[in-house]
Scaffold this active site. Structure first.
Site, PDB file in Angstrom:
ATOM      1  N   ILE A 230       5.932   1.180 -10.773  1.00  0.00           N
ATOM      2  CA  ILE A 230       5.944  -0.229 -10.396  1.00  0.00           C
ATOM      3  C   ILE A 230       5.648  -0.394  -8.909  1.00  0.00           C
ATOM      4  O   ILE A 230       5.942   0.499  -8.111  1.00  0.00           O
ATOM      5  CB  ILE A 230       7.302  -0.878 -10.780  1.00  0.00           C
ATOM      6  CG1 ILE A 230       7.306  -2.383 -10.521  1.00  0.00           C
ATOM      7  CG2 ILE A 230       8.465  -0.171 -10.111  1.00  0.00           C
ATOM      8  CD1 ILE A 230       8.496  -3.135 -11.121  1.00  0.00           C
ATOM      9  N   CYS A 231       5.060  -1.521  -8.562  1.00  0.00           N
ATOM     10  CA  CYS A 231       4.800  -1.952  -7.191  1.00  0.00           C
ATOM     11  C   CYS A 231       3.720  -1.077  -6.544  1.00  0.00           C
ATOM     12  O   CYS A 231       2.585  -1.093  -6.963  1.00  0.00           O
ATOM     13  CB  CYS A 231       6.106  -1.972  -6.392  1.00  0.00           C
ATOM     14  SG  CYS A 231       5.990  -2.815  -4.798  1.00  0.00           S
ATOM     15  N   ALA A 232       4.083  -0.295  -5.530  1.00  0.00           N
ATOM     16  CA  ALA A 232       3.115   0.594  -4.881  1.00  0.00           C
ATOM     17  C   ALA A 232       2.922   1.883  -5.663  1.00  0.00           C
ATOM     18  O   ALA A 232       1.876   2.535  -5.544  1.00  0.00           O
ATOM     19  CB  ALA A 232       3.570   0.910  -3.459  1.00  0.00           C
TER      20      ALA A 232
ATOM     21  N   TYR B 107       1.431  -3.792  -6.935  1.00  0.00           N
ATOM     22  CA  TYR B 107       1.578  -4.733  -5.835  1.00  0.00           C
ATOM     23  C   TYR B 107       0.167  -5.065  -5.328  1.00  0.00           C
ATOM     24  O   TYR B 107      -0.694  -4.167  -5.253  1.00  0.00           O
ATOM     25  CB  TYR B 107       2.428  -4.102  -4.725  1.00  0.00           C
ATOM     26  CG  TYR B 107       2.878  -5.099  -3.704  1.00  0.00           C
ATOM     27  CD1 TYR B 107       3.905  -5.996  -3.983  1.00  0.00           C
ATOM     28  CD2 TYR B 107       2.260  -5.163  -2.465  1.00  0.00           C
ATOM     29  CE1 TYR B 107       4.306  -6.925  -3.054  1.00  0.00           C
ATOM     30  CE2 TYR B 107       2.659  -6.089  -1.522  1.00  0.00           C
ATOM     31  CZ  TYR B 107       3.682  -6.974  -1.826  1.00  0.00           C
ATOM     32  OH  TYR B 107       4.089  -7.902  -0.895  1.00  0.00           O
TER      33      TYR B 107
ATOM     34  N   GLY C  77       4.015  -1.906 -13.389  1.00  0.00           N
ATOM     35  CA  GLY C  77       4.601  -3.191 -13.036  1.00  0.00           C
ATOM     36  C   GLY C  77       4.100  -3.633 -11.678  1.00  0.00           C
ATOM     37  O   GLY C  77       3.734  -2.803 -10.835  1.00  0.00           O
TER      38      GLY C  77
END
Length: 182
Positions: free
Chosen positions: A101-103, A122, A148
């Site tokens: 998720i994210c980075a 992200y 994510g």
């Protein structure tokens, strides 16, 4: 079901701990695993967390799911851990479940694991997803890989992982119990 959530200094606390919380509510055995050579991990926002075990003790190769939270420099610290990278490659080769998720999806993108897949991350990391079909959605699963978008997607991300491991009915039960989306 066993899940390993990998923690490194600079991890995004909400992304890592929301997954742990929600999966445990669903009855999944979750281990937080430090890749830092010590159990005490410093989150990206100054929250200290004690991991359940060190990478070398985790028996992560027996897990059903590997989870990489984002955050900076947490993502970079995860990416530099050679043992984790070997494990991710092995899981990918075998078609076993991986989530980031994210980075952190940038780690998978850099390893070529997202080529031709739908994925999200992200926004400032979308250019690091390799040959992925980049979507601007909270969470996406394509084959054995779930990605994510960021901290705001932590609950949908964790609920998706619950559905993957335990079924839609259990994910819905947990969603209702935490009064999410009502």
């Amino acid at each position: 079901m066993k899940t390993c959530v990998f923690l490194a200094d600079g991890f995004e606390e909400i992304e890592g701990l929301t997954v742990v919380d929600i999966l445990r509510r669903a009855g999944v055995e979750v281990k937080t695993v430090s890749v830092m050579g010590r159990k005490r991990i410093h989150g990206s926002h100054g929250i200290e967390v004690e991991a359940d075990c060190l990478f070398e003790e985790a028996e992560a190769e027996k897990a059903d799911l590997l989870v990489l939270p984002g955050g900076m420099p947490g993502t970079l610290n995860l990416k530099q851990h050679e043992g984790l990278i070997r494990l991710l490659k092995e899981f990918d080769r075998e078609g076993r479940k991986i989530a980031a998720i994210c980075a952190a999806p940038s780690i998978l993108g850099g390893l070529g694991m997202l080529d031709g897949r739908d994925a999200c991350s992200y926004p400032s990391f979308e250019d690091q997803l390799g040959g992925a079909n980049v979507l601007q959605v909270p969470v996406v699963t394509d084959g054995h890989i779930t990605t994510g978008r960021g901290m705001g997607a932590a609950i949908p991300f964790a609920l998706r992982l619950t559905a993957i491991l335990c079924g839609e009915e259990k994910a819905e039960e947990v969603r209702k119990s935490i009064v999410y989306g009502d």
